[in-house]
Design an enzyme around this catalytic site. Sequence first.
Site, PDB file in Angstrom:
ATOM      1  CB  CYS A 145     -14.125   2.150 -12.609  1.00 35.54           C
ATOM      2  SG  CYS A 145     -13.781   3.047 -10.927  1.00 35.54           S
ATOM      3  CG  HIS A 179      -1.479   3.182   9.504  1.00 31.80           C
ATOM      4  ND1 HIS A 179      -0.550   3.886  10.546  1.00 31.80           N
ATOM      5  CD2 HIS A 179      -2.584   3.018  10.394  1.00 31.80           C
ATOM      6  CE1 HIS A 179      -1.155   3.831  11.955  1.00 31.80           C
ATOM      7  NE2 HIS A 179      -2.579   3.265  11.582  1.00 31.80           N
TER       8      HIS A 179
END
Length: 256
Positions: free
Chosen positions: A161, A126
């Site tokens: 980005c 996880h």
Amino acid sequence: MKQDELDEAHRRLAAFLADSSSAAAFTGAGISTECGIPDFRSKDSAWHRHPPMPFEAFLASEDNRILAWERKFAMDDSYAGAKPGRGHRALSRLVSDGLMSGIITQNIDGLHQASGLSAEQVVELHGNGTYATCLACGVRYELEPIRRKFEADGRAPTCLCGGAVKSATIAFGQAMPVEAMRRAQRVAENCDLMLAIGSSLVVYPAAGFPLIAKENGAALVIINRDPTPFDDIADLVLRGDIGAILEPFERANRLN
Ligand code: NAD
């Protein structure tokens, strides 16, 4: 567990380890509760006040992402400085003594690595909440600068980005990490003893790995305070405190 029950638990677990040549462990939130990190299912868990944001909601709006980061930092503060417990240290010892080939964990707290294990020895199903990544380009971000900026401008962090930056955990509804799933499958298929420790064994697909080990011929030992759905098929169920049950294995790999 009373002392005589605990002694018996130590003896029985030691016998399983003595018969095994490649043990593995599957760990859940219960191994970290003695370190001050609450599990999900226990009553009054702080996670109920700061529930993790489901993935779809995180993507849906900046307001949700801001809320997700607020909750994340609140939880981080509640267990800042947590150190590995007796369970982590015992597993670390079993791995370093060559008795345990690997650990599959549902946990996101990084405490197996903090107990001395390498990234190769731990499969994080996880993810890991001790850093963040950009959802678009995957670049890693450390939490401290992210938090400083978040507290200064109140905006959800974004990558250079333009992508959204999220804690490097797998949120509900987010795809499972392909490589970690592949590695976990290998560990589960190749062990001859699987210790399922501190997991309610209800969160899938993670909970399937102890089952895969059992189906492939491994012995299954469950160490958990509460009953689990796999107790009936386990070769041994030790219902008690993980730290107390595993403590002797910190010091010696076999208790004879
Ligand atoms: P869970 O909360 O569903 O179950 C934890 C189990 O541990 C419970 O059955 C409880 O009885 C047992 N337990 C707690 N303390 C114990 C102790 N000292 N001794 C013995 N048993 C003890 O946890 P889960 O099965 O790991 O699944 C919950 C999900 O939540 C996971 O996917 C995980 O990613 C996430 N989570 C992670 C952390 C962490 O990283 N430490 C903490 C909370 C939740």
